[in-house]
Scaffold this active site. Sequence first.
Site, PDB file in Angstrom:
ATOM      1  N   HIS A 171       4.857  -7.171   0.037  1.00 38.51           N
ATOM      2  CA  HIS A 171       4.617  -8.485  -0.545  1.00 38.51           C
ATOM      3  C   HIS A 171       5.290  -8.607  -1.902  1.00 38.51           C
ATOM      4  O   HIS A 171       5.679  -7.610  -2.519  1.00 38.51           O
ATOM      5  CB  HIS A 171       3.107  -8.702  -0.687  1.00 38.51           C
ATOM      6  CG  HIS A 171       2.374  -8.691   0.620  1.00 38.51           C
ATOM      7  ND1 HIS A 171       1.787  -9.813   1.153  1.00 38.51           N
ATOM      8  CD2 HIS A 171       2.128  -7.687   1.505  1.00 38.51           C
ATOM      9  CE1 HIS A 171       1.216  -9.501   2.309  1.00 38.51           C
ATOM     10  NE2 HIS A 171       1.414  -8.214   2.540  1.00 38.51           N
ATOM     11  N   SER A 228       7.994   3.195   4.843  1.00 38.18           N
ATOM     12  CA  SER A 228       9.144   3.771   4.144  1.00 38.18           C
ATOM     13  C   SER A 228       8.953   3.600   2.652  1.00 38.18           C
ATOM     14  O   SER A 228       7.941   4.035   2.120  1.00 38.18           O
ATOM     15  CB  SER A 228      10.457   3.143   4.611  1.00 38.18           C
ATOM     16  OG  SER A 228      11.540   3.891   4.115  1.00 38.18           O
ATOM     17  N   ASP A 266       0.867  -1.175   0.000  1.00 36.59           N
ATOM     18  CA  ASP A 266       0.000   0.000   0.000  1.00 36.59           C
ATOM     19  C   ASP A 266       0.904   1.225   0.000  1.00 36.59           C
ATOM     20  O   ASP A 266       1.898   1.269   0.742  1.00 36.59           O
ATOM     21  CB  ASP A 266      -0.869   0.028   1.256  1.00 36.59           C
ATOM     22  CG  ASP A 266      -1.938  -1.048   1.262  1.00 36.59           C
ATOM     23  OD1 ASP A 266      -1.955  -1.875   0.333  1.00 36.59           O
ATOM     24  OD2 ASP A 266      -2.748  -1.071   2.199  1.00 36.59           O
TER      25      ASP A 266
END
Length: 366
Positions: free
Chosen positions: A228, A334, A171
């Site tokens: 991911h 980050s 995200d």
Amino acid sequence: FDIAYSMPLGASWIRSIAGSCRSFMTISTRLQSNSAPQGTVVKKSRTRLLVLLSSSALLGGTGLYAGRLVTPDWRTIIDPQHYYEDWQIRAYFSLPLNVVSRLAGGIANKEIPTSLRRPLLGLFAKIYDCRMDEAIQPDFDSYPSFSSFFNRTLRPDARPISATPLVSPADGIVLHYGKIDDDKVEFVKGHDYNVKEFLGDVEIKPKAGHDLYQMVVYLAPGNYHAFHSPAKWSAEHIRHYPGLLLSVRPSLLSRVPHLFCLNERVILNGSWKHGFFSMAAVAATNVGDIAIDADASIRTNISRRRASRAESVRTECVRTFAAGERVGEFRLGSTIVLIFQAPSNVKFAVQAGDALRYGQSLIVDM
């Protein structure tokens, strides 16, 4: 007792007690008057000592900062142009951001009292618009620390994984994307760096009909903080650069394109069906903690000698990932940097500034 006798006796006893009390009060007053100057002296001495220690710490810290400001180090080798010519950037780079980030990491990992979890985490979720309806456990009391809250597990249906060959790894927001020409990564026209400065010693073999591309995804504080796999690919080794913990905000990146080469980062290098493939987790100020599921021995955001921050550590790690499979996590948020080979006719489905959800498609056709 006879009443005539008992009354004088009682009065005498009362007078005796009253006299003793007066004597005690007099002695106490004298003791206080005698000890007052001594207490004042002790108090003044403590104040002077505190002022002396504070002044010494301030002067010492200022001296250390001035020394870092004027002393050349490995940053001058990696990015001499910006480090020497822009005094504002150099002043910022010399701040003790690694120390501050270690403190922030320690606070994020501390257990929050149960009574404070709902107000603290609830306020954070409200400020940063965290979607708690997507979490398997929406109750704030279930998260013992900020770190556990940042990496809350999402419902399986909250992030469907696209069937396209390349999907978002996290995200976040797209900062940059596009083709890499002559192994040069360019964020701002006229400012670039060699891709191997960022990745380390890797071999990227040219492939007919294919080009090298990059995509940078920034994770804001309110985002889900795990990352991911963006594709089906195989990692061959992991390289860890200790580095600095500078902010990765776009305004600073535009002035210092080498910033990603200076910051602490963990890079998984390998390949996919179109050739070279790399996925890097880049740390930043207050978000130096990076965990890689495939190698729990990697430790980030810890105290190191300044000279060792430029030394990378390579670890062999043969691991095949499926698209959407969890790779690791940040403690707060980050940046993820993807560098990969793909057909020259690839068409991206996103633009710079677009908000992403992990698992959504990054390309239209390839």
